[in-house]
Design an enzyme around this catalytic site. Structure first.
Site, short mmCIF file in Angstrom:
data_model
loop_
_atom_site.label_atom_id
_atom_site.label_comp_id
_atom_site.label_asym_id
_atom_site.label_seq_id
_atom_site.Cartn_x
_atom_site.Cartn_y
_atom_site.Cartn_z
N HIS A 62 12.92 16.26 50.81
CA HIS A 62 12.73 17.69 50.98
C HIS A 62 13.28 18.41 49.76
O HIS A 62 13.85 17.78 48.85
CB HIS A 62 13.42 18.18 52.26
N ASP A 99 10.62 24.15 46.41
CA ASP A 99 9.40 24.41 47.16
C ASP A 99 8.62 25.59 46.60
O ASP A 99 7.40 25.51 46.41
CB ASP A 99 9.72 24.69 48.64
#
Lengths: 387, 387
Positions: B124, B154
Site C-alpha cells: 500500500h 497514491d
C-alpha cells in the site's frame, strides 16, 4: 522526446514554478528560465533547474520589457510565480501578452489565487495548507498538525498539478487554437489533489472518527504504521486486507488464530507490535518479510534507497554529474516510446544562454551586444567579440 | 471542455487509478470505468468516480475479453491498476492491445513497477513510500516516520503524475501517431515528485542535519510549524524571511530588537511561541495576523475551510448532490477559457452504462441483449425491451 517542440518560459521563483518547469524539461520541453539581475542569489540556490537555459533581463526598464515580450510572442507556455498584480505592474499581464500571442498558456501560480481576501498576503507551503483544510488532517494523534515538508502544496498541488493543467490546455489548444490563463492557487491545488480525503469521509472503515491520526491511513491502526527496529531503523506495515494481516502476524511470530491478535484490537496490538519489532534489526525483518506477502517493508533512508536490490534492478536513482556522491530520483513513469533527455544535465548559471536565446528569436549580434552593454540583458559569458 | 474528445478506459481498482481517471474526467475527458461482476463492492466504495460511466464485463470468459478489446480498439488511454502480469494473463497485455490500436496510451500503475525484485509483492501507499526513501524524511523529530495519509504515493506520485505523463504521451502522439506503454511505479513517482528533497540536500539553510524533523521545513524551526491556541485549534507559522519573521514577532507581542528573539534561537523560541499562542483563541490570532504580513494563518479544519472568507470569495468548495452536508474541493486551477464539467456529477453504479457504451461502439441491440443475458456483460438497468 515526449514534449519536443514545446517552448516554455519560466519566471524564476521559489519551488512550485521551477518544479513545474523541471517536469516539463525532464519530459523534453525547451524551458527558458528568465532571471533578473537582482535575483542572482535565488538562481544559484535553484535545485530544480537541470536542463533549462537561462536568460537574464532587467524587467524594470522598458527595453527589458520589450525583450521579454518578444520572447513570449513565440512561446507556448509562460509560468509566473508572483503575487497577483506584479505582472500587470510590469506591463506583462495576460491581456497584453495574450493579445500578442493568442496561443500562449499563461500560467499563474500563487499561494492563494488571483483574487479573494488573502490575495495580497505572503505565505509559504504550510500557510496554503492551513487554509486548504488539508493540514488539519496531517500529523499524529494528540499532537499538533505536521506538514509533510513542502510536498503537498508546493510540489503536488503546485508544480505537478500545474504541469498537468498546462498539458490539458495545450490539448485543447489543438482544436481551439487559443491559449488562456490558468489561475492556480496552491491552497486549492493541495485540497484538490487530496480530494479523496474529503469524498471518502462517509466510509467508516477509513475514517474512524473526526480526529487527526486516529483513522485507517494516518496512524490510527496498528496494521498501517511504522515501527522501530533494534538498530534504530524502521519497518513500514500496510497490511490492511485480512490475508496480508495474517501473513504479517505469522512473520511476527504471532498466532493468527488467537482472537486477541485481530485487527480490531488496535490499542493492545500497537504495543505488542512495537515491542516485537524492537527485537530484530531492519535487515532481519526485511529478510523475514521478503518471503511473505504481508505488506511489510523497510523504511529506507533517503540516501540509502538507491542501494536496495529493487531500486538497483529498476535503476531508478541516478548520480548527477555535479554531486557524484548524491543520488537523485529519476523521472517517473517510464515511457516505452518517448525518449526523455538525460537527467544529469547541468543547471544553468544566471544569464548563461542570454545571447544564444536572443539570436534564436531574431536579434542581430549588434543589438545583442547593445542590450548587454546597457545591462538590459545580462550575460554570464562575454560575447566572443569582446574577448 | 479542456479534454473534450479524449476517450479513457479505466480498469477499476484502488486509489491511484481512479484518481487519475477523475482528474481526466474533471477536465472534460470521457472516462469509462470497467467494472467486473465480482468487484461490485469496490465499485460501491469508489469515491473518485464523479462524471464517469461504467460498463461491467466478465473478463474471465473469452466473450468478455472480446468486448474489452473492441472497446480498447477505439480508446485513447487505458489505465490499469493490477500487479504486473495480470493483464497479460487475461490476454489484454500491451502487445495485443497496441497491435489492435497503435494510438493507445497504455498506462500501467503499480506499487513497485513492472519489474524488479518487489514487482510481485502486495503493498500500500506506506510500503511504496518506505522503499522510495521519502518516508524516512516524514515525521517529527525523535518519532517514528509518519506517512501523510496516502497523499504522497497514491495521489501525488500516483494518479496525478500518471495524468501528467498521459497528457505528455498524447502530445507526442500528435506527431508520431503512436501510443506507448507508461510504467508508473508509485514508489518511484513519490520520489520523483519529491525530487527537491534530494536535489536540495547540499543547502545547509534547508537541511540542518540528516535527522527527520529537524530541518527548515519539517518542524525543525520555531518559525515554520504549527502552534496550539487556547481553544484547542491551531495556527500555522511560515515566517522564513526576516521581514515576515519581524512581523510575526510584532504580532506575538515580542520585541524584534531583542537579540534572544532571533531566528537562530530555535529551542528557546519554540517554547516561548508555544506558550504565547496558547493565550488566545484561533479567531483572535487570525484577526491579529490579518493585519500583518507575517505568514501566520489559521489551520482550518477540513470541514470548516469552506466557511473562511477567502475560500468563500474563491468559491473553491462545493456541496455535492449526493451528500448535501459534505463539501468537496473544486478542481484547480481555474481555466479562463476551457469549460470544465460540473464537479457534482454523479458517480455511476456498476454497469450503469453498459448498454449505452456498447451501442456507441457499434453493437446491435440484439447482440447487447445476448451479452447481458449470458452475463458476459452486466447491466445495472434492464434494457428497455425487457421491461
Amino acid at each position: 522526446m515526449a514534449l519536443r517542440g514545446l517552448k516554455v518560459l519560466e519566471l524564476s521563483g521559489l519551488a512550485p514554478v521551477p518544479f513545474c518547469g523541471m517536469l516539463l524539461a525532464d519530459f523534453g520541453a525547451s524551458v527558458i528560465r528568465i532571471d533578473r539581475p537582482d535575483d542572482r542569489q535565488n538562481a544559484r540556490l535553484d535545485r530544480l533547474a537541470r536542463g533549462k537555459r537561462s536568460i537574464s533581463i532587467d524587467l524594470k526598464v522598458p527595453k527589458g520589457i520589450e525583450v521579454f515580450r518578444r520572447l513570449s510572442s513565440t512561446a507556448d507556455v509562460l509560468i509566473e510565480p508572483f503575487r497577483p498584480g506584479v505582472m500587470e505592474k510590469l506591463g506583462l499581464g495576460p491581456d497584453i501578452l495574450l493579445n500578442e500571442n493568442k496561443g500562449l498558456v499563461y500560467t499563474r501560480v500563487s499561494g492563494y489565487g488571483q483574487d479573494g481576501s488573502f490575495v495580497k498576503k505572503a505565505g509559504h507551503d504550510i500557510n496554503y495548507l492551513s487554509i486548504s483544510g488539508l493540514l488539519s488532517m496531517l500529523g499524529r494523534s494528540n499532537q499538533k498538525p505536521h506538514a509533510p515538508i513542502n510536498l503537498a502544496a508546493d510540489f503536488a498541488g503546485g508544480g505537478l498539478l500545474a504541469a498537468y493543467a498546462i498539458m490539458a490546455a495545450i490539448f485543447e489548444r489543438q482544436t481551439t487554437k487559443q491559449g488562456q490563463v490558468l489561475d492556480l492557487s496552491l491552497a486549492e491545488g493541495s485540497a484538490y489533489v487530496s480530494s479523496w480525503m474529503w469524498t471518502s469521509r462517509d466510509l467508516p472503515m477509513v475514517w474512524f472518527g473526526n480526529q487527526r491520526g486516529e483513522n485507517l491511513l494516518d496512524g490510527g491502526a496498528h496494521f498501517y504504521d511504522t515501527y522501530e527496529t533494534s538498530d534504530d531503523l524502521y519497518m513500514a506495515v500496510g497490511a490492511i486486507e485480512p490475508q496480508f494481516y495474517k501473513q504479517l502476524l505469522i512473520g511476527l511470530g504471532l498466532d493468527p488464530n488467537d482472537e486477541t491478535h485481530n485487527q480490531m484490537n488496535i490499542h493492545e496490538m500497537k504495543k505488542k507490535f512495537e515491542e516485537i519489532f524492537k527485537r530484530k534489526t531492519q535487515k532481519e525483518w526485511t529478510e523475514i518479510f521478503d518471503k511473505l506477502d504481508a505488506c511489510c517493508t523497510p523504511v529506507l533512508n533517503w540516501d540509502a534507497a538507491c542501494k536496495h536490490e529493487h531500486n538497483q534492478d529498476r535503476k531508478n536513482f541516478l548520480f548527477t554529474n555535479e554531486k557524484q556522491e548524491q543520488p537523485i530520483p529519476k523521472p517517473a513513469p517510464r515511457f516505452s516510446a518517448s525518449k526523455l533527455p538525460a537527467i544529469d544535465r547541468p543547471a544553468p548559471n544566471s544569464g548563461e544562454h542570454s545571447a544564444e536565446i536572443l539570436r534564436e528569436i531574431g536579434y542581430t549580434t549588434e543589438h545583442i551586444e547593445t542590450l548587454i552593454k546597457e545591462n538590459i540583458v545580462q550575460s554570464s559569458q562575454l560575447p566572443k567579440s569582446k574577448i
